[in-house]
Design a protein around this motif. Structure first.
Motif, PDB file in Angstrom:
ATOM      1  N   ALA A 151      22.892  -4.184   4.761  1.00  0.00           N
ATOM      2  CA  ALA A 151      21.723  -4.910   4.257  1.00  0.00           C
ATOM      3  C   ALA A 151      20.434  -4.389   4.883  1.00  0.00           C
ATOM      4  O   ALA A 151      19.403  -4.254   4.206  1.00  0.00           O
ATOM      5  N   GLU A 152      20.477  -4.055   6.193  1.00  0.00           N
ATOM      6  CA  GLU A 152      19.289  -3.518   6.863  1.00  0.00           C
ATOM      7  C   GLU A 152      18.900  -2.154   6.284  1.00  0.00           C
ATOM      8  O   GLU A 152      17.715  -1.853   6.099  1.00  0.00           O
ATOM      9  N   LYS A 154      19.487  -1.150   3.227  1.00  0.00           N
ATOM     10  CA  LYS A 154      18.925  -1.387   1.896  1.00  0.00           C
ATOM     11  C   LYS A 154      17.465  -1.816   1.992  1.00  0.00           C
ATOM     12  O   LYS A 154      16.617  -1.384   1.193  1.00  0.00           O
ATOM     13  N   LYS A 155      17.139  -2.647   2.960  1.00  0.00           N
ATOM     14  CA  LYS A 155      15.746  -3.080   3.152  1.00  0.00           C
ATOM     15  C   LYS A 155      14.861  -1.901   3.527  1.00  0.00           C
ATOM     16  O   LYS A 155      13.715  -1.782   3.048  1.00  0.00           O
ATOM     17  N   ARG A 156      15.366  -1.013   4.383  1.00  0.00           N
ATOM     18  CA  ARG A 156      14.578   0.157   4.784  1.00  0.00           C
ATOM     19  C   ARG A 156      14.295   1.066   3.587  1.00  0.00           C
ATOM     20  O   ARG A 156      13.182   1.582   3.425  1.00  0.00           O
ATOM     21  N   GLU A 158      14.190   0.205   0.402  1.00  0.00           N
ATOM     22  CA  GLU A 158      13.227  -0.461  -0.481  1.00  0.00           C
ATOM     23  C   GLU A 158      11.805  -0.358   0.064  1.00  0.00           C
ATOM     24  O   GLU A 158      10.851  -0.153  -0.696  1.00  0.00           O
ATOM     25  N   LYS A 159      11.654  -0.479   1.382  1.00  0.00           N
ATOM     26  CA  LYS A 159      10.324  -0.369   1.987  1.00  0.00           C
ATOM     27  C   LYS A 159       9.771   1.049   1.837  1.00  0.00           C
ATOM     28  O   LYS A 159       8.585   1.240   1.525  1.00  0.00           O
ATOM     29  N   THR A 191       6.599  -3.071  -5.944  1.00  0.00           N
ATOM     30  CA  THR A 191       7.184  -4.379  -5.649  1.00  0.00           C
ATOM     31  C   THR A 191       6.184  -5.221  -4.880  1.00  0.00           C
ATOM     32  O   THR A 191       5.470  -4.734  -3.996  1.00  0.00           O
TER      33      THR A 191
END
Length: 327
Positions: A151-152, A154-156, A158-159, A191
């Motif tokens: 999950a971490e 995936k967040k990176r 997306e950022k 986004t």
């Protein structure tokens, strides 16, 4: 490359006459056009002479020659792109004095004991190569460390994608991108902006979509089961109307109107052709009368068949009655 008195650049298929000038300006536009065509014909002939003098190779479609490199520098079609504005990371690195350093593409992986790539497939410190992750004091009990790392990551990602799109938008505003990239960058969604939020459909739009789905059957939704609270479609589609097959009251006038309308359409399409309207109407009227008579005849034949079948059935019933009396 020179051919006689002209300068020929075969790389651009171009010829130029440096000594050309008008001794006297033509008095009319026709004379000027004629003089330009004559000079253009001479230049094209000079190009052809030099072109056919080159060594050629025979091919199925004809002789083929290899053109030399162009010698004339032509002006650029589009302007030079403006320098791209610095990204957020470049501005931060400049303020902090961070200088970019060149890294190698491979590194030693302690988990597998081999040299691997820094990024991509089969990279260093890949999650698939780590069978056990040590728990920390800050970890919550019952939490899966592998899903947390996923999950971490995936967040990176997306950022980073958001930052990349923001940089493209900023460069597009400054006009520092090529034309084809500039056009695509203006429509890029970022986004967190208002353009990324989907628009809510209104009640009327939802009713229209539901009505279209309900009537999208062969019967137009006539034999479908209605849901509770479902309202009939407001904007029902128009259906074609046809004349009845059997003759009824006022049928002849309706047919006459219909045939007259068809005649007017034919006359408007081909107005130049000669058409005898009286003869055409008489013939169409005769055809309609013939059709009506034919339909009457067909009905009479059906009635006769029905009466004949009924008459055949009656004597059988009488014979049955007589036989019952004898017994």
């Amino acid at each position: 490359m020179e051919s006689e008195k002209f300068q020929v650049d075969l790389g651009n298929l171009m010829a130029f006459d440096p000594a050309h000038h008008f001794e006297s300006i033509p008095s009319s536009r026709e004379e000027l056009t004629k003089a330009c065509l004559e000079k253009g014909t001479e230049l094209v002939q000079a190009i052809a002479n030099v072109l056919f003098a080159l060594p050629s190779t025979e091919d199925r479609d004809g002789p083929i020659v290899r053109l030399p490199q162009p010698t004339t520098k032509l002006p650029r079609e589009k302007h030079f792109p403006k320098p791209k504005p610095p990204t957020k990371w470049e501005l931060f690195a400049k303020t902090k004095g961070i200088k970019p350093r060149k890294k190698g593409k491979r590194a030693f992986d302690e988990q597998t004991g081999a040299w691997k790539r820094l990024h991509g497939y089969d990279r260093v410190n890949d999650d698939k190569d780590i069978p056990i992750i040590e728990a920390k004091l800050t970890d919550e009990p019952g939490e899966d460390p592998f899903s947390k790392r996923k999950a971490e990551k995936k967040k990176r990602v997306e950022k980073q994608e958001k930052n990349r799109l923001g940089n493209l938008k900023q460069a597009a505003k400054a006009g520092a991108l090529p034309s084809h990239i500039q056009l695509a960058a203006t429509a890029l969604p970022i986004t967190g902006t208002r353009t990324d939020v989907p628009r809510k459909s209104s009640k009327e739009e939802l009713e229209n979509v539901a009505g279209m789905a309900a009537t999208a059957t062969a019967s137009g939704g006539k034999f479908d089961r209605k849901l509770s609270g479902e309202k009939p479609l407001k904007h029902a589609g128009k259906h074609r109307k046809f004349l009845p097959v059997v003759e009824g009251k006022g049928m002849s006038s309706q047919e006459q109107k219909q045939t007259a309308k068809i005649l007017e359409q034919l006359m408007s399409r081909s107005s130049n052709d000669i058409l005898d309207v009286k003869k055409a109407r008489y013939s169409i009227h005769a055809v309609t009368i013939f059709n009506v008579k034919k339909e009457k005849k067909r009905k009479m034949e059906k009635d006769r068949e029905r009466s004949s079948t009924a008459s055949k059935l009656k004597p059988k019933k009488q014979s049955l009655k007589k036989s019952s009396k004898k017994h």
